[in-house]
Motif scaffolding. Structure first.
Motif, mmCIF file in Angstrom:
data_model
loop_
_atom_site.group_PDB
_atom_site.id
_atom_site.type_symbol
_atom_site.label_atom_id
_atom_site.label_comp_id
_atom_site.label_asym_id
_atom_site.label_seq_id
_atom_site.Cartn_x
_atom_site.Cartn_y
_atom_site.Cartn_z
ATOM 1 N N SER A 45 0.819 -1.224 0.000
ATOM 2 C CA SER A 45 0.000 0.000 0.000
ATOM 3 C C SER A 45 0.846 1.265 0.000
ATOM 4 N N ASP A 46 2.180 1.125 0.125
ATOM 5 C CA ASP A 46 3.059 2.292 0.079
ATOM 6 C C ASP A 46 3.456 2.661 -1.346
ATOM 7 N N PHE A 47 2.934 1.917 -2.342
ATOM 8 C CA PHE A 47 3.379 2.125 -3.712
ATOM 9 C C PHE A 47 2.220 2.362 -4.674
ATOM 10 N N SER A 48 2.472 3.228 -5.661
ATOM 11 C CA SER A 48 1.500 3.411 -6.741
ATOM 12 C C SER A 48 1.895 2.567 -7.943
ATOM 13 N N VAL A 49 3.150 2.099 -7.981
ATOM 14 C CA VAL A 49 3.634 1.201 -9.029
ATOM 15 C C VAL A 49 4.414 0.072 -8.378
ATOM 16 N N PHE A 50 4.081 -1.158 -8.746
ATOM 17 C CA PHE A 50 4.764 -2.347 -8.254
ATOM 18 C C PHE A 50 4.666 -3.343 -9.401
ATOM 19 N N LYS A 51 5.585 -3.248 -10.372
ATOM 20 C CA LYS A 51 5.361 -4.005 -11.608
ATOM 21 C C LYS A 51 6.617 -4.714 -12.112
ATOM 22 N N PRO A 52 6.417 -5.901 -12.734
ATOM 23 C CA PRO A 52 7.523 -6.618 -13.365
ATOM 24 C C PRO A 52 7.852 -5.991 -14.716
ATOM 25 N N VAL A 53 9.126 -5.968 -15.068
ATOM 26 C CA VAL A 53 9.559 -5.391 -16.354
ATOM 27 C C VAL A 53 10.606 -6.295 -16.986
#
Length: 238
Positions: free
Chosen positions: A71-79
């Motif tokens: 919940s501390d992030f607006s982006v949490f994504k694999p690249v």
């Protein structure tokens, strides 16, 4: 959502061929499997940080720092290869990892540790990205992997940098979420909007399922059938 093969189609396939899918994949048994814990990652002024490991694919990641959560992030994504980061780095060939963006643009989280799960490059590895999803009144949205894939991880990216996820997790067949129930052979990733009205992209990390294998009983029946065919041909020849 992407839809996998229907339960009826799967049942028909089993009935017609006697073939069943292999047991669920234990990713810890994959060739080159490795768990990597990062040092403390310091966010840029705009709140971005990332991590990668060339020559490996990232199966998933989790935040392990005390006091930090999804919940501390607006982006949490694999690249993957070719990704251009907001802080001026381009992922090279065969380089996979995760990108993060702090909701407070770095102010609330000066540093974070991430635990990532890697394996050797494998056939059929994909990162499936949804279109921008508008969330239901209950705050849930999700996306599923291509048919036949094994899901190992996922993530999200909110369009509003002030938005964050209340929850981000794996979902499989039989899981029921507001307005949608995952099919019998469907796997994916679901994300809960943390309270700010904002659309998001959902990411699913997946790879090819193991080849289907015949059941022992099916093999026995197949052997009897082939034996019968052979006997029948011999009689005709005589």
């Amino acid at each position: 959502m992407n839809l996998k093969i229907s339960a009826l189609s799967a049942a028909a396939l089993v009935m017609a061929t006697g073939i069943v899918q292999a047991a669920p994949v234990d990713i810890t048994t994959l060739a080159g499997y490795e768990v990597v814990t990062t040092s403390t990652l310091n966010f840029s002024d705009t709140g971005w940080a990332g991590w990668s490991k060339p020559g490996k694919v990232v199966l998933g990641a989790k935040i392990i720092s005390v006091g930090d959560s999804v919940s501390d992030f607006s982006v949490f994504k694999p690249v993957g290869p070719g990704t251009v980061t907001p802080f001026g780095y381009t992922y090279g060939a065969n380089e996979y990892g995760f990108l993060f963006r702090d909701v407070g643009n770095g102010a609330s989280n000066p540093g974070v540790q991430i635990e990532l799960y890697f394996a050797d490059l494998m056939a059929g590895y994909t990162i499936t990205t949804s279109s921008s999803l508008n969330y239901s009144a209950t705050g849930w949205g999700g996306w599923s992997a291509p048919s036949g894939d094994v899901v190992s991880g996922g993530g999200f990216a909110f369009s509003n940098t002030g938005a964050s996820a209340g929850s981000s997790q794996f979902a499989d067949g039989g899981s029921s979420w507001p307005h949608y129930a995952f099919g019998a052979n469907e796997q994916g990733w679901v994300v809960q909007n943390g309270g700010i009205s904002s659309s998001a992209n959902v990411y699913v990390i997946s790879f090819d399922a193991p080849a289907s294998v015949p059941e022992p009983a099916t093999l026995a029946l197949l052997g009897l059938g082939l034996g019968g065919i052979a006997m029948s041909r011999r009689r005709k020849a005589s």
